[in-house]
Structure formats: C-alpha cells, structure tokens
Design an enzyme around this catalytic site. Structure first.
Site, PDB file in Angstrom:
ATOM      1  N   LYS A  25       0.839  -1.206   0.000  1.00 56.15           N
ATOM      2  CA  LYS A  25       0.000   0.000   0.000  1.00 56.15           C
ATOM      3  C   LYS A  25       0.867   1.246   0.000  1.00 56.15           C
ATOM      4  O   LYS A  25       0.363   2.352  -0.209  1.00 56.15           O
ATOM      5  CB  LYS A  25      -0.965  -0.026   1.187  1.00 56.15           C
ATOM      6  N   TYR A  83       1.685   4.288   6.399  1.00 56.17           N
ATOM      7  CA  TYR A  83       3.028   3.749   6.180  1.00 56.17           C
ATOM      8  C   TYR A  83       4.058   4.872   6.112  1.00 56.17           C
ATOM      9  O   TYR A  83       5.178   4.738   6.622  1.00 56.17           O
ATOM     10  CB  TYR A  83       3.073   2.944   4.883  1.00 56.17           C
TER      11      TYR A  83
END
Length: 392
Positions: free
Chosen positions: A151, A183
């Site tokens: 992702k 992230y």
C-alpha cells in the site's frame, strides 16, 4: 475454452505431503537459507510477536540462537521467548514494559486498524514514535526493522488503487503518492528516531503475507481454508471471489518465513543498512491456475470469476451458524469464525482491478537469495491449519 474457465478438480483427498507431488524434488517449498547467527550480545525485541509476521520471526530468531523478547498483549506461541506485555497505543504501558530492557535489534510488525486513514496515521505513527522514544534513550539499539506493505505504492484503503500509481513492478525508490498513508507516517517516525539515537534502520514492504496466526486481521491462508470448509459443507462450488484482472494477471505473494529471514538478513548485513526493500517470494502466480490447484487439493469444484467480483464478505454473510456446525462436526479448535477468516482483507487483495508486482532487484544486488514457491507454500499453509483443526 475461455480464459475464465477452470479445469476439473481431482478426486477429493485428505491433506497430502507435497514432497511426493513433483518428481525428483526435495519436498521443500523454499530455498535453503543460512542460519542468521546473532551478533555478539544481540537481544531481539519483536513487536507484534503473536501476529502473522511476528510469530514467524520469533521462531526463526530462537532457532538461530538469538536472545528474543516478544512485545505483545499475549505471550508468544513459542514459549522459549521472553514476553513483555504492553499496549502499543499507550506510552505509559510501553515505559513500564520496556524499562531497562535494552534490546539491540528491534523488529516492528504490528499495526492497529482504524476507521479512517487519518486515525490510522495518528494511532500507528504514534506507536512507532512512542516505542522508539522509550527504547532510544536506553542507548542499546543498533538496528530497527519496520514491516509495511505494498500500500506504500497502491495507497491506503480509502484511496486504494486510485489515481496515478507507479508502474509495475514496483521499485523502492518510487515517489510517495500524494495521499495520506500511515506507512509514510511510520517511516518518518523511524527515520527521525534513527537520526536522533544513532541506530540503523530497514523497511520491509511485503505483499499479501501467507503465514500462521490466529486472530490476525490479514490472513489469506486461513481465510481461504475457512471459505473452502463452508462451501464444502453447503455443497457449493469454490468460487473465485475476485476480479477478472486478478484471475488472468500475474501476482506475487510474501511468505511469512521469507519475510522473517529477510528482516534478520537486513539487520545483520551492513550493506543493507538504512534501506527500504520490497519482499516477495521471488516467483509470480496466476490465480486462474492457482485456484483450481487449491480447489483440487481441498476436494472442491473450482469456479472462476463472474463479470463482477463476488466478495467473500457478501458470500459469507451469516456463515457463523455454518461455522458452528463445522466446529461440532470436525472438532475445530477455534469457534469464533472472525478469528480465522478476514474476509475484507482477502476481498481487497483478490478484487483489485490492476496488476500488483514488486521488484526484488535491490535485495538481490546486495546478496539476498531467499525465495519461496508460492503455490507449494499456500497448500502447505492450508494443510497446517487443517492439521491443527483450525479449519475443516
């Protein structure tokens, strides 16, 4: 035959030893990997030690002779590991659990799913920040490894696969997408702490992880095993729930043991310091070939995708009553279907309308040679869940 047709299944059979399935092979689904001997005085802290990535890492570290502590709410499954019980979302809990622990190598493989990406950023970024704020001043940390995922290139669930993405296979130096992504927040907290406290770091971007864990939010192997059990019980075909793009295209997957080995390799290889890596098995598969193989292995009739995805969340709505029957019939050890199957996550992986492949060249050039046969690994994982009576 249409590219969306499947072959007929073989005769239903009990779980088998795949070592006899390929003439002349050794029965292994992975290349031999060296024992990653711990550096002098090494003490590994595995954050998220009971998860799908953390449990594999704990086992590998202990087998290689590392002093290992698992940080999690519940003790690690491997009783050889020490346990530090803490709530990762509480700074005070971390301070109490980690006081004077003084680990040398920290492996972070935990996250907490939130309702929005803004909340994902707030909660999961704070986890990394608070953890390293507690450990950094102890002065013992040499390296921190952080597990994220693809992702990084695809975007978060709220904007998954939307807008302009990097070309495949994804390269680690691709620019960040112009969207919020937890992230990125975790990486930034890691980079800041490394600069402040003087340790090296590595980031490990995995694809769909196949491994062994119960109660994990992202577990395709047990999810497909549970789905197969329900379909068999109801006399229904094993329908591929995803998109035609995923059915016909090629895709890669990450085995949890390979991901564990890659983390330890990076943590003990000076040339790999301060680097982000993709981590996938090293082969590619097509679901239109893998799905019939899995169905045949489980004694089910395979069926390819429809014009639109047929999500497992919709197919399995109300399946808890069927699961209760399966628990009674097969003596299953986990009565809570939600702890075995994560329908939403498998739907997200199999329903994508685009190709997703990650490049491993950066690791190869630095000497990492690990690889896994995805098909063999998937069948072995499902067999392991069946042998432990977690799925029928």
């Amino acid at each position: 035959m249409s590219t969306h047709d499947t072959t007929s299944p073989r005769t239903p059979a009990a779980p088998v030893d795949l070592g006899a399935s390929w003439p002349g092979d050794t029965g292994s689904d992975r290349a031999p990997t060296p024992v990653r001997t711990p550096p002098e005085g090494a003490h590994a802290l595995v954050v998220g030690a009971t998860g799908i990535t953390g449990s594999a890492l704990v086992r590998q570290l202990l087998d290689a002779g590392w002093r290992t502590t698992g940080l999690s709410r519940r003790p690690p499954a491997d009783e050889r590991a020490a346990h530090a019980a803490a709530d990762l979302t509480s700074r005070s809990s971390l301070e109490q659990a980690l006081a004077d622990l003084r680990p040398t190598h920290v492996f972070i493989g935990a996250w907490a799913r939130q309702d929005t990406e803004a909340e994902n950023i707030r909660v999961n970024g704070a986890m990394v920040r608070d953890l390293l704020a507690v450990l950094g001043p102890q002065g013992s940390v040499r390296h921190v490894a952080l597990v994220t995922g693809l992702k990084h290139y695809l975007g978060p669930f709220e904007a998954y696969g939307q807008g302009e993405m990097p070309d495949t296979p994804f390269l680690e130096d691709a620019a960040r997408l112009p969207v919020d992504n937890f992230y990125y927040a975790q990486e930034d907290e890691l980079f800041a702490a490394a600069a402040l406290h003087g340790f090296s770091w590595s980031v490990h971007r995995s694809h769909t992880v196949l491994g062994h864990a119960v109660g994990n939010a992202m577990n395709m192997a047990s999810t497909l095993g549970a789905y197969a059990g329900v379909q068999r019980h109801l006399g229904r075909p094993f329908v591929f729930p995803g998109s035609r793009e995923q059915w016909d295209g090629v895709v890669d997957i990450t085995d949890a043991d390979l991901l564990a080995d890659h983390q330890v390799w990076a943590a003990t290889t000076p040339a790999a310091a301060n680097t982000a890596f993709n981590v996938v098995d090293g082969d590619v598969v097509r679901w239109r070939r893998l799905w019939p193989a899995l169905a045949a292995h489980l004694g089910l009739e395979p069926q390819g995708p429809g014009e639109q995805p047929q999500p497992l969340e919709a197919q399995m709505a109300g399946a808890e009553d069927v699961w209760a029957d399966l628990v009674a019939e097969h003596g299953l050890t986990e009565p809570d279907l939600a702890r075995v199957a994560s329908w939403w996550h498998t739907d997200a992986d199999l329903g994508r309308p685009m190709e997703v492949i990650a490049d491993m060249t950066r690791s190869r050039l630095l000497g990492y040679t690990g690889w896994v046969s995805t098909e063999r690994a998937l069948l072995r994982r499902v067999d392991a869940y069946r042998a432990q009576r977690l799925v029928p």
